[in-house]
Design an enzyme around this catalytic site. Structure first.
Site, PDB file in Angstrom:
ATOM      1  CB  SER A 102      40.379  -7.308  -3.377  1.00  0.00           C
ATOM      2  OG  SER A 102      41.135  -8.480  -3.205  1.00  0.00           O
ATOM      3  NE  ARG A 114      31.568  -6.870   0.541  1.00  0.00           N
ATOM      4  CZ  ARG A 114      32.705  -7.292   1.091  1.00  0.00           C
ATOM      5  NH1 ARG A 114      33.057  -8.560   0.968  1.00  0.00           N
ATOM      6  NH2 ARG A 114      33.481  -6.477   1.750  1.00  0.00           N
ATOM      7  CG  HIS A 148      36.327  -9.150  -3.806  1.00  0.00           C
ATOM      8  ND1 HIS A 148      35.949  -9.840  -2.673  1.00  0.00           N
ATOM      9  CD2 HIS A 148      37.670  -9.280  -3.873  1.00  0.00           C
ATOM     10  CE1 HIS A 148      37.025 -10.357  -2.089  1.00  0.00           C
ATOM     11  NE2 HIS A 148      38.079 -10.032  -2.802  1.00  0.00           N
TER      12      HIS A 148
END
Length: 208
Positions: free
Chosen positions: A14, A37, A40
């Site tokens: 990812s 993050r 994500h």
């Protein structure tokens, strides 16, 4: 159909997919981790255009976490998403009072949201702590009021409430006026997963 099953491999892949979206933003390594993050968690690379990280935010968050700070959340969903095992290893705990009966009673009596009442109840406990707000703009407005009027000084405010009533305005106020280091996303986007992801992004810089 073949697909990746290992959680760490999924996360690694990812981040590899996200990386090209950040190539033109001139981010340092730590800020890249926060951006990555958040993207994500959202599944949305467009977040890169609205994430705002105060220059001192990551350092302030790391220093507070190393000192064993606690994290104060506006809703239980934020608290649930934080890696509490790792936080406990660092000496801290995550708190949310939105479901506390006394807070509910105080909110009803004062005609305010429970998230606002919860922040008022936390009070001076917010000094030196991390505040993570992912749902309630009213909670962010209240914390900013406490910073201005009561000289409350969190180490870091992660303010990413989502929605169409007050969310963009509360984050704009955080971005433009506060003296406290912050992580935010401008506009209507945000939410509890984004708040928890931001906390974890900083915390994971200290190991997992």
């Amino acid at each position: 159909m073949e697909f990746i099953k290992d959680p760490l491999a999924i996360e690694k892949r990812s981040m590899e997919i996200i990386a090209p979206y950040l190539a033109g933003f001139d981010l340092d390594e730590q800020t890249t981790k926060v951006f990555s993050r958040i993207i994500h968690a959202a599944g949305d690379p467009d977040y890169a255009n609205i994430i705002k990280v105060h220059p001192e935010a990551i350092a302030a968050g790391l220093q507070a976490l190393k000192a064993g700070c606690d994290i104060y959340c506006d809703v239980e969903m934020v608290r649930t998403g934080i890696n509490k095992r790792r936080l406990a290893e660092l000496g801290g705990q995550a708190y949310c009072l939105v479901a506390d009966p006394a807070v509910a009673a105080e909110a009803k009596a004062a005609g305010i949201t429970r998230s606002m009442a919860a922040m008022r109840k936390f009070g001076a406990q917010l000094n030196g702590a991390i505040v993570a707000i992912g749902n309630a703009p009213t909670a962010l407005f209240e914390v900013l009021k406490m910073v201005k009027e009561e000289k409350i000084k969190p180490a870091l405010i992660i303010g990413v409430p989502v929605g169409f009533v007050g969310a963009a305005e509360s984050k704009e106020l955080l971005y433009t006026t506060t003296s406290v280091p912050f992580i935010t996303v401008l506009g209507n986007k945000g939410g509890s997963p984004i708040a928890a992801a931001s906390v974890n992004a900083v915390m994971y810089m200290l190991g997992r």
